[in-house]
Design an enzyme around this catalytic site. Structure first.
Site, PDB file in Angstrom:
ATOM      1  N   HIS A   1       0.962  -0.923  -0.476  1.00 44.96           N
ATOM      2  CA  HIS A   1       0.106  -0.091   0.070  1.00 44.96           C
ATOM      3  C   HIS A   1       0.733   1.179  -0.066  1.00 44.96           C
ATOM      4  O   HIS A   1       2.075   1.214   0.260  1.00 44.96           O
ATOM      5  CB  HIS A   1      -0.352  -0.014   1.244  1.00 44.96           C
TER       6      HIS A   1
ATOM      7  N   ASP B   1      -7.795  -5.216  -0.209  1.00 47.04           N
ATOM      8  CA  ASP B   1      -8.090  -6.026  -0.856  1.00 47.04           C
ATOM      9  C   ASP B   1      -7.630  -7.763  -0.904  1.00 47.04           C
ATOM     10  O   ASP B   1      -8.771  -8.374  -1.535  1.00 47.04           O
ATOM     11  CB  ASP B   1      -8.060  -5.551  -1.920  1.00 47.04           C
TER      12      ASP B   1
HETATM   13  N1  ACO Z   1       3.641  -7.472  -4.337  1.00 47.49           N
HETATM   14  C1  ACO Z   1       5.435  -8.214  -3.780  1.00 47.49           C
HETATM   15  N2  ACO Z   1       6.502  -6.594  -3.451  1.00 47.49           N
HETATM   16  C2  ACO Z   1       5.203  -5.457  -4.217  1.00 47.49           C
HETATM   17  C3  ACO Z   1       4.266  -4.507  -3.980  1.00 47.49           C
HETATM   18  C4  ACO Z   1       3.603  -6.371  -4.244  1.00 47.49           C
HETATM   19  N3  ACO Z   1       2.030  -6.565  -4.019  1.00 47.49           N
HETATM   20  N4  ACO Z   1       3.788  -3.686  -3.347  1.00 47.49           N
HETATM   21  C5  ACO Z   1       4.970  -3.165  -3.175  1.00 47.49           C
HETATM   22  N5  ACO Z   1       5.711  -4.193  -3.310  1.00 47.49           N
HETATM   23  C6  ACO Z   1       7.607  -3.852  -3.564  1.00 47.49           C
HETATM   24  C7  ACO Z   1       7.635  -2.769  -4.949  1.00 47.49           C
HETATM   25  O1  ACO Z   1       8.372  -3.643  -6.052  1.00 47.49           O
HETATM   26  C8  ACO Z   1       9.021  -1.900  -4.629  1.00 47.49           C
HETATM   27  O2  ACO Z   1      10.273  -3.155  -4.273  1.00 47.49           O
HETATM   28  P1  ACO Z   1      11.450  -2.543  -4.451  1.00 47.49           P
HETATM   29  O3  ACO Z   1      11.797  -1.196  -4.070  1.00 47.49           O
HETATM   30  O4  ACO Z   1      12.546  -3.686  -4.590  1.00 47.49           O
HETATM   31  O5  ACO Z   1      11.426  -2.112  -6.032  1.00 47.49           O
HETATM   32  C9  ACO Z   1       8.121  -1.682  -3.485  1.00 47.49           C
HETATM   33  O6  ACO Z   1       7.689  -2.514  -2.299  1.00 47.49           O
HETATM   34  C10 ACO Z   1       7.507  -0.687  -3.029  1.00 47.49           C
HETATM   35  O7  ACO Z   1       7.009  -0.876  -3.908  1.00 47.49           O
HETATM   36  P2  ACO Z   1       5.445   0.575  -4.899  1.00 47.49           P
HETATM   37  O8  ACO Z   1       5.304  -0.477  -6.535  1.00 47.49           O
HETATM   38  O9  ACO Z   1       6.634   1.424  -5.345  1.00 47.49           O
HETATM   39  O10 ACO Z   1       4.748   1.204  -3.962  1.00 47.49           O
HETATM   40  P3  ACO Z   1       3.734   1.839  -4.837  1.00 47.49           P
HETATM   41  O11 ACO Z   1       3.063   2.666  -3.226  1.00 47.49           O
HETATM   42  O12 ACO Z   1       4.018   2.614  -5.814  1.00 47.49           O
HETATM   43  O13 ACO Z   1       2.185   1.068  -5.043  1.00 47.49           O
HETATM   44  C11 ACO Z   1       0.251  -0.665  -4.676  1.00 47.49           C
HETATM   45  C12 ACO Z   1       1.131   0.711  -3.713  1.00 47.49           C
HETATM   46  C13 ACO Z   1       0.144  -0.036  -6.113  1.00 47.49           C
HETATM   47  C14 ACO Z   1      -0.439  -0.932  -3.922  1.00 47.49           C
HETATM   48  C15 ACO Z   1       1.473  -2.099  -4.787  1.00 47.49           C
HETATM   49  O14 ACO Z   1       2.046  -2.258  -4.136  1.00 47.49           O
HETATM   50  C16 ACO Z   1       0.742  -3.219  -5.099  1.00 47.49           C
HETATM   51  O15 ACO Z   1       0.995  -2.717  -6.733  1.00 47.49           O
HETATM   52  N6  ACO Z   1       0.467  -3.621  -5.221  1.00 47.49           N
HETATM   53  C17 ACO Z   1      -0.653  -5.140  -5.537  1.00 47.49           C
HETATM   54  C18 ACO Z   1      -2.065  -4.650  -5.988  1.00 47.49           C
HETATM   55  C19 ACO Z   1      -3.091  -3.739  -4.598  1.00 47.49           C
HETATM   56  O16 ACO Z   1      -3.245  -4.780  -3.979  1.00 47.49           O
HETATM   57  N7  ACO Z   1      -3.597  -3.289  -4.980  1.00 47.49           N
HETATM   58  C20 ACO Z   1      -4.011  -2.585  -4.009  1.00 47.49           C
HETATM   59  C21 ACO Z   1      -4.436  -0.995  -2.896  1.00 47.49           C
HETATM   60  S1  ACO Z   1      -5.738  -0.910  -1.648  1.00 47.49           S
HETATM   61  C22 ACO Z   1      -6.581  -0.348  -2.570  1.00 47.49           C
HETATM   62  O17 ACO Z   1      -5.978   0.312  -4.271  1.00 47.49           O
HETATM   63  C23 ACO Z   1      -7.719  -0.596  -2.287  1.00 47.49           C
END
Ligand code: ACO
Length: 393
Positions: free
Chosen positions: A261, A315
């Site tokens: 998140h 979620d």
């Molecule tokens: N699985 C694996 N690694 C993850 C995940 C994940 N679900 N989420 C974040 N990371 C890692 C990234 O790879 C990144 O690692 P790095 O720094 O080594 O490159 C780090 O954590 C930061 O991740 P970002 O994608 O930059 O985080 P951001 O804040 O942009 O994204 C998001 C947040 C979009 C929710 C992301 O965690 C994601 O895509 N999760 C999966 C989709 C999901 O469950 N979305 C629902 C969110 S809740 C909602 O919208 C109601």
């Protein structure tokens, strides 16, 4: 002009001031108008919480009765909206159907009087009342059935389950569904809420505001993740496969759906409540096979990614609750939208109270002063094989 650092996704950049909800992502705290989400989940209900979000304070008994009564009265859809839905392809995603129907409401209620409290109230009531009816109607129509009319004897959440499943729901199931709506009603300035606010800032009508937010919520990185969680659990298939599945995802740098998140760096407080609701449903109606896989995945992700602050988000467990309530997987995100309408409308009202149209700036990275090349002298910049494949599709 002062120099501002460019942050992709506007991470950490305040885009507004708001008194609607508060999140502490380090401590796992969520409050609506200052009231803790655990307290609201335990003591309130979705319509009371919607009132709190939209009008800024808890209603008195009479205020709540009036609000509930108005919403009950406005649940039906115009037959033209139902007729419009009949023309939608059955294979279309219900979020697309919902977005089209929400926008279509603006055709029927086209008076735009944003400074008239009666207009604001009517729009709030209509949107809260009709969105669930739209979701349930599309579900029945795509199966070739007539939609079920709302039942005046049932409250908001029980009525939705009734319209969806064509029978009165179990009391615990209706209560749990209502708590789910409360949990999803608002969450500061996330992507869909931001979308709603940008649209609201142009002073367009509230139906366009909600339609734009529905379109934004549909994406797999936002509301659409709850569907993807179930697909992922299906793919994993057994508790034994969890760790190899996770290894494979991490190797491919694929995101694990339902985890991570932008704000929470601990387990989302809503995921904690949803997990408990799922367990209550399993106790009464039998365990879901995917639950053990989910719990094992949570442990495995915590071990491997906990140091990055990656924990279950809202979620992760919501899909398991919805499955047990008999809600089809591709309705999970529309159900999220039913709840989030409350938050979008609260932000719409807040935006109108002190409006300035959103117009951020950009950092230009293209060329300057390029010359115009006559068409016969141009070389294609596109890959021809790629274009041919696209046309063949
Ligand atoms: N699985 C694996 N690694 C993850 C995940 C994940 N679900 N989420 C974040 N990371 C890692 C990234 O790879 C990144 O690692 P790095 O720094 O080594 O490159 C780090 O954590 C930061 O991740 P970002 O994608 O930059 O985080 P951001 O804040 O942009 O994204 C998001 C947040 C979009 C929710 C992301 O965690 C994601 O895509 N999760 C999966 C989709 C999901 O469950 N979305 C629902 C969110 S809740 C909602 O919208 C109601």
């Amino acid at each position: 002009m002062t120099f501002c650092e460019y942050k992709p996704g506007l991470e950490g950049i305040p885009a507004t001031q708001s008194s609607i909800s508060y999140v502490d992502g380090q401590k796992g705290i969520l409050e609506y108008r200052g009231i803790n989400i655990e307290e609201l989940a335990k003591s309130s209900n979705f319509l009371e919480t919607s009132y709190l979000l939209i009008w800024g304070g808890l209603p008195t008994k009479d205020e709540l009765l009036d609000f509930e009564h108005e919403i009950r009265y406005h649940r039906r859809l115009k037959y033209r909206i139902r007729d419009m839905m009949k023309c939608f392809p059955e294979s279309g995603h219900p979020m697309d159907a919902l977005q089209a129907c929400a926008a279509a409401l603006g055709l029927f209620y086209s008076r735009r009087a944003l400074d008239d409290p009666a207009y604001i109230r009517a729009a709030v009531v209509r949107l809260l009342a009709k969105i669930p009816t739209m979701v349930a109607a599309f579900q029945l129509m795509r199966k070739g059935n007539d939609p079920v009319q709302p039942c005046d004897d049932l409250d908001y959440s029980a009525n939705f389950l009734y319209m969806l499943n064509e029978r009165e729901p179990d009391e615990l199931a209706a209560h749990i569904f209502d708590v789910c709506l409360t949990l999803h009603a608002e969450h500061t300035i996330n992507a869909s809420t931001f979308s709603a606010m940008v649209t609201a800032s142009t002073l367009t009508d509230p139906y366009a505001v909600v339609a734009s937010a529905v379109g934004t919520l549909a994406g797999p990185l936002h509301g659409g993740a709850n569907e993807e969680v179930i697909t992922m659990l299906e793919e994993i298939g057994s508790v034994e496969n969890v760790r190899s599945y996770l290894d494979d995802c991490l190797q491919r740098k694929a995101k694990i759906m339902g985890f991570g998140h932008r704000v929470y760096k601990v387990k989302d407080p809503r995921a904690i409540i949803l997990q408990d609701l799922a367990e209550q449903l399993f106790e009464k109606f039998g365990r879901d096979d995917y639950y053990d896989i989910a719990v094992e995945l949570e442990h495995a992700v915590e071990e491997r990614l906990g140091h990055k602050g990656i924990y279950p988000n809202v979620d992760f467990y919501s899909g398991l609750v919805y499955r047990k309530l008999g809600i089809p997987t591709d309705l999970f995100t529309p159900v999220f939208a039913i709840a989030r309408v409350a938050g979008w409308l609260a932000h719409w009202k807040e935006q109108l109270a002190e409006n300035r149209i959103f117009r951020p700036t950009q950092i230009y990275t293209g060329t300057r002063n390029a010359s115009y090349i006559p068409i016969e002298q141009r070389q294609s910049t596109h890959d021809r094989a790629f274009l041919a494949a696209l046309i063949a599709e």
